[in-house]
Design an enzyme around this catalytic site. Structure first.
Site, PDB file in Angstrom:
ATOM      1  CE1 TYR A 125      -3.761  -2.366   0.337  1.00 23.58           C
ATOM      2  CE2 TYR A 125      -2.556  -3.286   2.191  1.00 23.58           C
ATOM      3  CZ  TYR A 125      -3.572  -3.370   1.274  1.00 23.58           C
ATOM      4  OH  TYR A 125      -4.412  -4.447   1.287  1.00 23.58           O
ATOM      5  CG  HIS A 181      -9.851  -1.896  -4.635  1.00 28.46           C
ATOM      6  ND1 HIS A 181     -10.216  -2.255  -3.358  1.00 28.46           N
ATOM      7  CD2 HIS A 181     -10.931  -2.103  -5.423  1.00 28.46           C
ATOM      8  CE1 HIS A 181     -11.477  -2.674  -3.382  1.00 28.46           C
ATOM      9  NE2 HIS A 181     -11.935  -2.581  -4.622  1.00 28.46           N
TER      10      HIS A 181
END
EC number: 4.2.1.10
Length: 143
Positions: free
Chosen positions: A23, A100
């Site tokens: 991430y 996402h």
């Protein structure tokens, strides 16, 4: 001024700490700051909401009826499990874009299914935080 609701699901509050290889190091606060700056430039209002609880996300969606133009949502792990969020999105009939940070289709197989996608006008995955910015620009273009 029209409002866009930016919803983030479970563990998104842990960005910057959780799995930086997946991430990155950016935090949720930094994402919100970037979106706020872009929203100001685009002359649109953004409202942010994050919860680790499915029911609170559903409540927020329902509470937004007739108050928002659209939704940008990163349902996180609830993407793959929540028919409840899908049904809530279906019930309010506003444009929704699913975002996402990572490419869910390049990860574990259980992450390849999105219950949310069928209620979204589009999905952006794997483009990091730029996905949120692209989603906001697209949402504004629909106004």
């Amino acid at each position: 001024m029209k409002k866009i609701l930016v919803l983030n699901g479970p563990n998104i509050n842990m960005l910057g700490i959780r799995e930086p290889a997946v991430y990155g190091n950016i935090t949720l606060a930094e994402i919100e700051k970037s979106l706020s700056s872009l929203a100001k430039e685009l002359k649109v209002e953004v409202e942010f909401f994050q919860s680790n609880h499915e029911g609170k996300i559903v409540d927020k969606i329902q509470d937004s009826i007739n108050k928002i133009f659209g939704i940008i949502i990163n349902p996180a792990a609830l993407t793959h499990t929540s028919i409840t969020i899908r049904d809530a999105l279906s019930s309010i009939s506003v444009p929704t874009i699913e975002v996402h940070i990572s490419n869910i289709y390049a990860r574990e197989e259980f992450r390849h299914k999105s219950y949310i996608a069928a209620e979204a006008i589009g999905q952006i995955a794997g483009l990091g935080i730029d996905g949120y910015l692209f989603a906001l620009r697209k949402m504004v273009s629909l106004m």
